[in-house]
Design a protein around this motif. Structure first.
Motif, PDB file in Angstrom:
ATOM      1  N   GLY A 186     -33.288  11.422  -1.004  1.00 14.04           N
ATOM      2  CA  GLY A 186     -32.612  10.328  -0.308  1.00 14.04           C
ATOM      3  C   GLY A 186     -32.272  10.732   1.117  1.00 14.04           C
ATOM      4  O   GLY A 186     -32.356   9.913   2.055  1.00 14.04           O
ATOM      5  N   LEU A 187     -31.883  12.011   1.308  1.00 15.35           N
ATOM      6  CA  LEU A 187     -31.553  12.500   2.645  1.00 15.35           C
ATOM      7  C   LEU A 187     -32.792  12.555   3.537  1.00 15.35           C
ATOM      8  O   LEU A 187     -32.758  12.102   4.699  1.00 15.35           O
ATOM      9  CB  LEU A 187     -30.911  13.883   2.558  1.00 15.35           C
ATOM     10  N   SER A 203     -38.955  13.084  -4.644  1.00 11.77           N
ATOM     11  CA  SER A 203     -39.488  14.367  -4.173  1.00 11.77           C
ATOM     12  C   SER A 203     -40.960  14.550  -4.504  1.00 11.77           C
ATOM     13  O   SER A 203     -41.738  15.073  -3.682  1.00 11.77           O
ATOM     14  CB  SER A 203     -38.691  15.513  -4.807  1.00 11.77           C
ATOM     15  N   GLN A 204     -41.367  14.146  -5.702  1.00 14.76           N
ATOM     16  CA  GLN A 204     -42.759  14.337  -6.116  1.00 14.76           C
ATOM     17  C   GLN A 204     -43.712  13.671  -5.123  1.00 14.76           C
ATOM     18  O   GLN A 204     -44.730  14.259  -4.732  1.00 14.76           O
ATOM     19  CB  GLN A 204     -42.987  13.767  -7.523  1.00 14.76           C
ATOM     20  N   ASP A 205     -43.395  12.454  -4.710  1.00 16.14           N
ATOM     21  CA  ASP A 205     -44.273  11.719  -3.787  1.00 16.14           C
ATOM     22  C   ASP A 205     -44.168  12.257  -2.360  1.00 16.14           C
ATOM     23  O   ASP A 205     -45.165  12.310  -1.625  1.00 16.14           O
ATOM     24  CB  ASP A 205     -43.933  10.233  -3.823  1.00 16.14           C
ATOM     25  N   TYR A 225     -40.779  21.734   0.243  1.00 12.36           N
ATOM     26  CA  TYR A 225     -40.622  21.316  -1.166  1.00 12.36           C
ATOM     27  C   TYR A 225     -40.620  22.530  -2.098  1.00 12.36           C
ATOM     28  O   TYR A 225     -41.194  23.575  -1.796  1.00 12.36           O
ATOM     29  CB  TYR A 225     -41.693  20.303  -1.586  1.00 12.36           C
ATOM     30  N   TRP A 226     -39.948  22.345  -3.234  1.00 17.60           N
ATOM     31  CA  TRP A 226     -39.853  23.369  -4.270  1.00 17.60           C
ATOM     32  C   TRP A 226     -40.526  22.827  -5.528  1.00 17.60           C
ATOM     33  O   TRP A 226     -40.326  21.674  -5.883  1.00 17.60           O
ATOM     34  CB  TRP A 226     -38.387  23.701  -4.570  1.00 17.60           C
ATOM     35  N   ALA A 232     -42.989  18.198  -7.272  1.00 16.84           N
ATOM     36  CA  ALA A 232     -41.851  18.914  -6.687  1.00 16.84           C
ATOM     37  C   ALA A 232     -40.543  18.394  -7.270  1.00 16.84           C
ATOM     38  O   ALA A 232     -40.394  17.213  -7.574  1.00 16.84           O
ATOM     39  CB  ALA A 232     -41.855  18.742  -5.171  1.00 16.84           C
ATOM     40  N   TYR A 233     -39.580  19.313  -7.429  1.00 14.73           N
ATOM     41  CA  TYR A 233     -38.273  18.916  -7.967  1.00 14.73           C
ATOM     42  C   TYR A 233     -37.168  18.941  -6.909  1.00 14.73           C
ATOM     43  O   TYR A 233     -36.023  18.546  -7.176  1.00 14.73           O
ATOM     44  CB  TYR A 233     -37.884  19.820  -9.140  1.00 14.73           C
TER      45      TYR A 233
END
Length: 271
Positions: A186-187, A203-205, A225-226, A232-233
């Motif tokens: 969201g940030l 995050s995944q997208d 990304y992690w 990604a999560y």
């Protein structure tokens, strides 16, 4: 006195009757035999009841003994059958109980094996992730800070970094996209919207947007990304000088951290 008193009598003495003889014989032999009055019984007839009378106790005792033995035998046979039935029942119950315990032991062993395999898999993945982060940290320790020597920039990157720093200290709330709280994706979505870039919400997208870049070639505004690209999560934004800003978790909220605080897996460039 009669003149014939002393003269022996010429009369024949009276012979005892057969019944009298039988009576005497019966008394002498220990048995009393009664004869019908006036009946003449031959001498040998008196002996027959004696023999029969003597044998009857013997026959009766033998029959009683035989009957008792038969009863004992029948009782023993019945007892043996009952004991065998009880043994068979006990063996059957024991076999069923053993089978049940065996099945439970097999089930428990399978569950333990599955649990250990899962723990081993997670430990392997964690070790691989640590090793990957360690190697990337070593590679990035110098280049990351020199690729962009300042956290300020011109144009869109400056606006992006300025917005992100203005959000520091706000709360992390899962699913929130501002303005008082955010989650990680969201940030980043809100930050890039400030410079006219529309990012997907999750995050995944976001980890598949733009161009994949190496962690040793980062620029201000790159999305970190992690996890792996497409799954990604967690995400954050690189702001230069080896630092990033992200909505980390509910305990820390939105923070600025060095890369080696939690080395990312990859990065994408959308500017």
């Amino acid at each position: 006195m009669s003149p014939n008193a002393l003269i022996p009598s010429h009369r024949k003495p009276r012979r005892p009757s057969a019944s009298s003889r039988a009576l005497r014989a019966g008394v002498t032999g220990g048995f009393l035999t009664l004869a019908v009055t006036g009946a003449t019984v031959p001498a040998n007839a008196a002996e027959k009841p004696v023999s029969e009378t003597q044998e009857m106790p013997t026959i009766t005792t033998a029959l009683a003994t035989s009957a008792a033995r038969s009863a004992d035998t029948a009782e023993q046979v019945a007892f043996n059958y009952e004991r065998q039935a009880l043994q068979d029942s006990a063996f059957s119950h024991a076999a069923k109980a053993a089978e049940k315990h065996k099945a439970e032991a097999v089930k428990k062993a399978k569950a333990e094996a599955k649990k250990k395999a899962e723990e081993a898999r997670k430990a392997k993945e964690a070790a691989e992730a640590r090793a990957s982060r360690s190697s990337e940290r070593s590679a990035l320790s110098a280049p990351a800070s020199t690729s962009t020597s300042t956290s300020t920039g011109t144009g869109s990157t400056a606006t992006l970094v300025s917005f992100l720093k203005a959000q520091l200290g706000k709360a992390y709330v899962l699913g929130s996209s501002g303005p008082s709280s955010y989650d990680c994706s969201g940030l980043t979505q809100a930050a890039f919207s400030q410079i006219g870039i529309d990012l997907p919400r999750v995050s995944q997208d976001q980890s598949t947007q733009g161009t994949q870049v190496g962690l040793d070639n980062l620029q201000v505004g790159d999305i970190l990304y992690w996890g792996s690209a497409g799954s990604a999560y967690h995400v954050g934004v690189y702001i230069g000088d080896g630092k990033f800003i992200g909505a980390q978790n509910s305990s820390t909220g939105i923070v600025e951290r060095p890369l080696d605080y939690d080395m990312p897996t990859g990065a994408v460039r959308v500017l």
